[in-house]
Design an enzyme around this catalytic site. Sequence first.
Site, PDB file in Angstrom:
ATOM      1  CG  ASP A  49      36.329  38.384  42.720  1.00 31.83           C
ATOM      2  OD1 ASP A  49      36.281  37.817  41.830  1.00 31.83           O
ATOM      3  OD2 ASP A  49      35.653  39.344  43.715  1.00 31.83           O
ATOM      4  CD  GLU A  79      43.075  27.999  36.447  1.00 36.09           C
ATOM      5  OE1 GLU A  79      42.090  29.004  36.273  1.00 36.09           O
ATOM      6  OE2 GLU A  79      43.706  28.830  36.055  1.00 36.09           O
ATOM      7  CD  GLU A 109      47.208  27.060  34.710  1.00 30.99           C
ATOM      8  OE1 GLU A 109      46.474  28.413  35.165  1.00 30.99           O
ATOM      9  OE2 GLU A 109      46.939  26.260  34.810  1.00 30.99           O
ATOM     10  CD  GLU A 124      35.819  30.503  37.829  1.00 28.04           C
ATOM     11  OE1 GLU A 124      35.875  29.671  36.629  1.00 28.04           O
ATOM     12  OE2 GLU A 124      36.893  31.716  37.865  1.00 28.04           O
TER      13      GLU A 124
END
Length: 115
Positions: free
Chosen positions: A89, A63, A28, A70
Amino acid sequence: MRRILNAFHYTFAGFKAAWINEAAFRAEIIIAIFMVPLGLWLGSSGTQRAILVGIYFLIPLAELLNSAIEAIVDRMGPERHELSGRAKDLGSAAVFLSICIALIVWMTIAYDRFF
């Protein structure tokens, strides 16, 4: 003053960790090298330019947040849990939504410019 310097240190440590550990973040940022000049060219006013560039940076922002989620989930342990999967998710969905929003804005401004 020390607090501000510490905040900068932690910020750049986060960027460095994302660059080293997150392939999507690297992609990105590399894409931003092309998208920022394109957005500056495509926008017909200062406002449109700011919107195009700003909206693109929502993608790596999402992100970074997804990667933080995460990391926390992975830190808690390797066992599978429904809530851990849901958290990952949802973070992924946020990244996807940021991409969709950016595409809609970019396509709308491009349409206005060319048609």
